[in-house]
Design a protein around this motif. Sequence first.
Motif, short mmCIF file in Angstrom:
data_model
loop_
_atom_site.label_atom_id
_atom_site.label_comp_id
_atom_site.label_asym_id
_atom_site.label_seq_id
_atom_site.Cartn_x
_atom_site.Cartn_y
_atom_site.Cartn_z
N ARG A 1 -7.25 -4.96 2.41
CA ARG A 1 -7.13 -3.96 1.35
C ARG A 1 -6.31 -4.48 0.17
O ARG A 1 -6.47 -4.01 -0.96
N LYS B 1 -4.96 -3.30 12.32
CA LYS B 1 -4.25 -2.69 11.17
C LYS B 1 -3.70 -3.77 10.25
O LYS B 1 -3.81 -3.66 9.02
N TYR C 1 -11.72 3.13 8.73
CA TYR C 1 -11.32 4.51 8.45
C TYR C 1 -12.30 5.54 9.02
O TYR C 1 -12.09 6.74 8.86
N GLU D 1 -5.66 -0.90 -7.04
CA GLU D 1 -4.52 -0.04 -6.76
C GLU D 1 -4.92 1.15 -5.90
O GLU D 1 -4.17 1.58 -5.00
N LYS D 2 -6.11 1.69 -6.12
CA LYS D 2 -6.56 2.83 -5.32
C LYS D 2 -6.89 2.41 -3.89
O LYS D 2 -6.62 3.17 -2.95
N ASP E 1 -5.10 -3.99 6.49
CA ASP E 1 -4.13 -3.79 5.39
C ASP E 1 -4.08 -5.01 4.49
O ASP E 1 -3.97 -4.88 3.26
N GLN F 1 -5.45 0.10 -2.31
CA GLN F 1 -4.18 -0.24 -1.66
C GLN F 1 -3.26 0.96 -1.47
O GLN F 1 -2.21 0.85 -0.83
N SER F 2 -3.66 2.12 -1.98
CA SER F 2 -2.79 3.29 -1.95
C SER F 2 -2.84 4.01 -0.61
O SER F 2 -3.69 3.73 0.24
N ASP F 3 -1.95 4.98 -0.43
CA ASP F 3 -1.94 5.79 0.78
C ASP F 3 -3.15 6.71 0.87
O ASP F 3 -3.45 7.25 1.94
N GLN F 4 -3.82 6.90 -0.26
CA GLN F 4 -5.01 7.75 -0.31
C GLN F 4 -6.30 6.93 -0.27
O GLN F 4 -7.36 7.41 -0.66
N ALA F 5 -6.22 5.70 0.21
CA ALA F 5 -7.36 4.78 0.17
C ALA F 5 -8.58 5.34 0.87
O ALA F 5 -9.71 5.22 0.38
N SER F 6 -8.40 5.95 2.03
CA SER F 6 -9.56 6.43 2.79
C SER F 6 -10.29 7.54 2.05
O SER F 6 -11.53 7.60 2.06
#
Length: 288
Positions: A101, A94, A75, A139-140, A98, A142-147
């Motif tokens: 993650r 990727k 990231y 969960e965090k 992923d 693995q989320s879309d907001q991980a970075s």
Amino acid sequence: MAVWAIGDIQGCYKSFRALLEKINFDASQDKLWVAGDLVNRGEGSLETLEYLYSIKESVEIILGNHDITLIAAYYGIKKSNPSIDPILESSEAKKLIDWLRGQKFLHVDYQLGYCMAHAGISPEFDLGMAIMYAKGVEEKLQSDQASIWLEQMFKKGSNRFNRDASLIDIDRYIVSAFTRMRFCDADHRLDFDQKGPPTDELREKGLIPWFECNDRKDIDLRIIIGHWSTLGFYEDEHVLALDTGCLWGGQLTAARIDSDEVEIVSIDCEKKEKSEVEKTTSPDASKN
């Protein structure tokens, strides 16, 4: 079917495959538990990830501090280095990141009587708390907001668990405890600076291994850990430590955990010196 747990690989792919051959590991019927730090410093980090991904239905993987740092490098949060560059430059980067993650901070198997976390379980956590907190940070990641979340994990945090702290500070403590701890003091304050083995000198200073802390919350399962190469192989009724320093010219160790008597198998590893460029950072410090 056999279930084998293995200590830190850290990109030592040839040694890893040699150990699997020695234990006659068969991915079609056996299970492999890996106690984190799959990558970094060793020359075969990409190959290690590719192989584990290829047998992903047969493995249980726990994230270590070096695995978290790899994700952060992907990231752009942390600098890369020559040992993980091939992963980040791969056309499969990727997919591999992923998948990484999606791995856990804590694995639990009640039937076998074991759980696994890279550095261990905080003395402040009973098993229910550990499961809950591990799931939350998983969960965090693995989320879309991980970075965005992960960048916060690399800022300085607390070495003492505090339920009244901010959510992000609590997450920092959780991630650091699962991936970086070794010692604690009488008040269960974690020391993230000491990386050597337990010594009388450290004990006189009040620092003891986290699993020896007084009034540590009860964990009914035996805890498999890696992370602590200077501790080396260690076992008691509560802990099975499997990081035997392959990267540093020690051994890579596997333990068969599906029988009454734990079977230990190790192989000698080629020594690899750590270069300055390979001193990567990990959450909250560059001290691991």
